[in-house]
Design a protein around this motif. Structure first.
Motif, PDB file in Angstrom:
ATOM      1  N   THR A  93       2.978  -9.328  -5.914  1.00  0.00           N
ATOM      2  CA  THR A  93       3.744  -9.381  -4.672  1.00  0.00           C
ATOM      3  C   THR A  93       3.867  -7.994  -4.078  1.00  0.00           C
ATOM      4  O   THR A  93       3.627  -6.985  -4.751  1.00  0.00           O
ATOM      5  N   GLU A  94       4.261  -7.942  -2.828  1.00  0.00           N
ATOM      6  CA  GLU A  94       4.511  -6.663  -2.156  1.00  0.00           C
ATOM      7  C   GLU A  94       5.583  -5.874  -2.918  1.00  0.00           C
ATOM      8  O   GLU A  94       5.509  -4.661  -3.060  1.00  0.00           O
ATOM      9  N   GLU A  95       6.571  -6.626  -3.431  1.00  0.00           N
ATOM     10  CA  GLU A  95       7.661  -6.020  -4.198  1.00  0.00           C
ATOM     11  C   GLU A  95       7.124  -5.293  -5.441  1.00  0.00           C
ATOM     12  O   GLU A  95       7.542  -4.189  -5.758  1.00  0.00           O
ATOM     13  N   GLU A  96       6.161  -5.921  -6.118  1.00  0.00           N
ATOM     14  CA  GLU A  96       5.582  -5.305  -7.314  1.00  0.00           C
ATOM     15  C   GLU A  96       4.739  -4.078  -6.962  1.00  0.00           C
ATOM     16  O   GLU A  96       4.746  -3.094  -7.693  1.00  0.00           O
ATOM     17  N   LEU A  97       4.028  -4.145  -5.861  1.00  0.00           N
ATOM     18  CA  LEU A  97       3.220  -2.998  -5.430  1.00  0.00           C
ATOM     19  C   LEU A  97       4.110  -1.805  -5.091  1.00  0.00           C
ATOM     20  O   LEU A  97       3.816  -0.665  -5.478  1.00  0.00           O
ATOM     21  N   LEU A  98       5.208  -2.062  -4.404  1.00  0.00           N
ATOM     22  CA  LEU A  98       6.170  -0.990  -4.110  1.00  0.00           C
ATOM     23  C   LEU A  98       6.726  -0.398  -5.402  1.00  0.00           C
ATOM     24  O   LEU A  98       6.873   0.819  -5.528  1.00  0.00           O
ATOM     25  N   ALA A  99       7.023  -1.271  -6.364  1.00  0.00           N
ATOM     26  CA  ALA A  99       7.533  -0.814  -7.669  1.00  0.00           C
ATOM     27  C   ALA A  99       6.492   0.042  -8.376  1.00  0.00           C
ATOM     28  O   ALA A  99       6.813   1.097  -8.934  1.00  0.00           O
ATOM     29  N   ILE A 103       7.222   3.866  -9.459  1.00  0.00           N
ATOM     30  CA  ILE A 103       7.301   4.220 -10.882  1.00  0.00           C
ATOM     31  C   ILE A 103       6.148   5.134 -11.289  1.00  0.00           C
ATOM     32  O   ILE A 103       6.366   6.185 -11.907  1.00  0.00           O
ATOM     33  N   PHE A 104       4.916   4.759 -10.945  1.00  0.00           N
ATOM     34  CA  PHE A 104       3.778   5.614 -11.289  1.00  0.00           C
ATOM     35  C   PHE A 104       3.825   6.916 -10.491  1.00  0.00           C
ATOM     36  O   PHE A 104       3.322   7.941 -10.944  1.00  0.00           O
ATOM     37  N   GLY A 105       4.459   6.869  -9.322  1.00  0.00           N
ATOM     38  CA  GLY A 105       4.587   8.058  -8.482  1.00  0.00           C
ATOM     39  C   GLY A 105       5.447   9.150  -9.083  1.00  0.00           C
ATOM     40  O   GLY A 105       5.447  10.283  -8.591  1.00  0.00           O
TER      41      GLY A 105
END
Length: 197
Positions: A93-99, A103-105
């Motif tokens: 989901t878009e929500e997971e991509l933002l997460a 987090i990786f950022g």
């Protein structure tokens, strides 16, 4: 530069400790305690090391281990979506991509890009490594539910065909593990711990 990288990496390490607090619906083997996401990821990594020979295609085992260790880190922000949830789709989901980006950022740029790419590869499920990683991800809860008299299948009244349809993705990474899993599903239906219409 090295000090700056180290500080970012330590921030990331502290942040991912939150994975230990994300509860899954599935319970530990022969237990009434819910598994958390960190336990799940660790178990998939061990399963990968033990079961890699059963992959239908040659795989880079280290890459699969990376995938299974980081694939659920997004749930720190997005939460765990139960695979049999009927109201929320169990896909990227878009929500997971933002997460994932947040987090990786936290990591130094090169590592952040690598982790995001590995996570996206797992989500796409196209490469041999992603197929096998997803095989592990679908196989572990099946083993847990059979060890717990149906576990979440019974608890949430999930029907055989629904489970079968979700679990047949196991075959994409390993025909031998799928044969084993399919037999377990059929045995579970015969024992009455998985409802068959």
């Amino acid at each position: 530069m090295k000090t700056e990288n180290l500080l970012k990496q330590i921030d990331f390490i502290k942040e991912i400790d939150k994975l230990k607090y994300i509860q899954r619906r599935t319970k530990l083997f022969n237990s009434d305690r819910n598994e958390n996401d960190a336990e799940h990821s660790w178990h998939l990594a061990m399963m990968t090391l033990v079961l890699a020979e059963h992959s239908d295609q040659p795989i880079d085992v280290l890459k699969v281990v990376k995938m299974v260790l980081i694939h659920d880190l997004v749930e720190i922000d997005a939460g765990d979506t139960f695979i049999y949830d009927t109201t929320k789709n169990h896909t990227n989901t878009e929500e997971e991509l933002l997460a994932a980006k947040r987090i990786f950022g936290l990591l130094p740029e090169a590592q952040a890009k690598e982790f995001l790419a590995v996570w996206e590869e797992f989500e796409e499920g196209i490469t041999n490594e992603a197929k096998f990683a997803r095989t592990m991800d679908r196989f572990e809860p099946l083993l847990q539910n059979t060890s717990n008299n149906g576990g979440t299948w019974k608890e949430f009244d999930v029907e055989y065909q629904t489970v079968y349809n979700k679990k047949k993705a196991i075959a994409n990474g390993s025909s031998s593990i799928w044969n084993y899993a399919e037999n377990l599903l059929n045995e579970s239906a015969e024992k009455g711990i998985l409802r068959k219409e």
